[in-house]
Design a protein around this motif. Sequence first.
Motif: not given
Length: 624
Positions: A413-419
């Motif tokens: 994804s173009f979204e950064k991974p979340s915690a």
Amino acid sequence: MKTNLWQWLLLVILWPSLAASAQTLSDSAYIRQNYTKSEHQITMRDGVKLFTVVYAPKDKSQKYPIMLSRTPYSVGPYGEGKYKTSLGPSSDMMREGYIFAYQDVRGKYMSEGEFVNMRPQIAKKGKKDIDESTDTYDAIAWLVKNVPNNNGRVGQWGISYPGYYTTVGLLSNHPALKASSPQAPVTDWFWDDFHHHGAFFLPHAFNFLASFGQPRPQPSPTGAPRFNHGTPDGYEFFLRMGPLSNANKLYLHNNVAFWNQMTEHPNYDSFWQAMNIRPHLNNIKPAVMTVGGWFDAENLFGALETYKTIEKNNPKTYNTVVMGPWFHGGWSRSSGQTLGNVSFSQKTSEFYRPNIEAKFFRHYLKENAKGTPNLPEAYMYNTGANQWREFAAWPPKATQERLLYFNANGKLSFEKPSAGGQAFDEFISDPAKPVPFSEEITVGMTREYMTDDQRFASRRPDVLVYQTDVLTEDITLAGPLLSALQVSTTGSDADWVVKLIDVYPDTAAQNPHNPASVKMGGYQQMVRSEVLRGRFRNNYSTPEPFTPNQVTAVNVPLQDVLHTFKKGHRIMVQVQSTWFPLVDRNPQKYVPNIFEAKPEDFQKATHRVYFSPQQPSYIKVKVL
């Protein structure tokens, strides 16, 4: 009716080869009717004679430019009355009329002297000092002076190793050399052909050198025979060979000097650096058109790097680049409409030859050569949208840099991974059971592997897979790619293979040229792939081991692309550590020289790829 149907099917299957045979017969007849062949021994400045063949038009009503090709692969057939079946870069240029000159390079086939692979360039030469640029100068000087009816202008071209001699020819500085086209040129053998970021391309190097590298003590019209593997299965052949040190013991018997030199220099030291032509590409005077294929399994690096280096170092030189959807040399010897299972919807090579290549040489060698030909700076084929694009610069300036992040559950994804959740994936890499690079049974590196369906690999437990959701709009990537990984291993060395893949929708239509057994629905087309030998993650000249279980940054540069991932497709990335036998097996235990690794050095290891917010792994792309 059945008979007619079968006849029609047979014609469809055989038509490409029948058409090619008809073209060869037509060209062969044309050459004999319109060209006169002569053979010459041209003396170089140190007294060595190089065998040269000249094909000159019988028509004397005009003067013709000279097209020169210097090759280590033979200018045959040799002897009076024996003619080539094709001349020049294309049938178009042959029929247009040029003087074509072919030369065996020093130490190969019928030329005298000693052959040296990628002979290092001499920066400051004495009167008798020679390198490939001086041999080119002396050849051009002789041709212009001695071949009747030439117009005093010379062009040079060549594909692959002859492409290297074309690049070096630019450094000859002979004033008659007006236009040059290095095509898939060998450029730096630590990244071209035999190595990719320090990883060794085993079947390509072994198969080539087992024949090409055999000694030739005196001029001869024949070369060494091809190596006989004794089996069609290269995976089994190279696995049974065991460590690379067995190559000499079992097969080469120390007869291939360059293999021995190569195994003594596993790092990017002065041996390899001296063969790198890029630092010498300054003060270029002739017009240059570099040509390459997006799916060239051998010299994609060379084409892109030759263009970029000349462009950077020679801002006043006319310098252009052409990249099509081609295998190695496919622009010269195919229609360019398909590669393997993939279709490009048009005959790209048949467009390139008359409309780009012939136009370039005609302008500089036949016309007044004032100004520049009406060609763009970069003529590039978009392999996903199946269309030619023209750019004022390459890479194009109108791009946005974006990051495609690895995420949990195989998401890309173009979204950064979340915690939260597990922040890594892991797999066991076993050198005894390496991941194959192809499903095809072959002894070599296939030209189709760069567009092959990767479903066979994505189903293995030692291949990590990340993919986007179904795309809701087209996304075009243009320019270089960088895979930035955060990894760890239980071993002390590892290779890292990254593949960028276009996943077709399940409803994708069949390609007409494929057999019914090839299903394009869900096809995982490899768009770009690369490998980095982990020991070289910080420096190619000074390798270093991994600290077991320590998270480490590993950047894997990938070559440029121009590819549109269409709406309804997905973007996939695969990560693995073996790619056999395309790449030799890394023992996964650090040893100073893998060419000298012993059987007991090869061990299983568990590799991890991390994707937490603090330790993200991603692909850096340029979106057009």
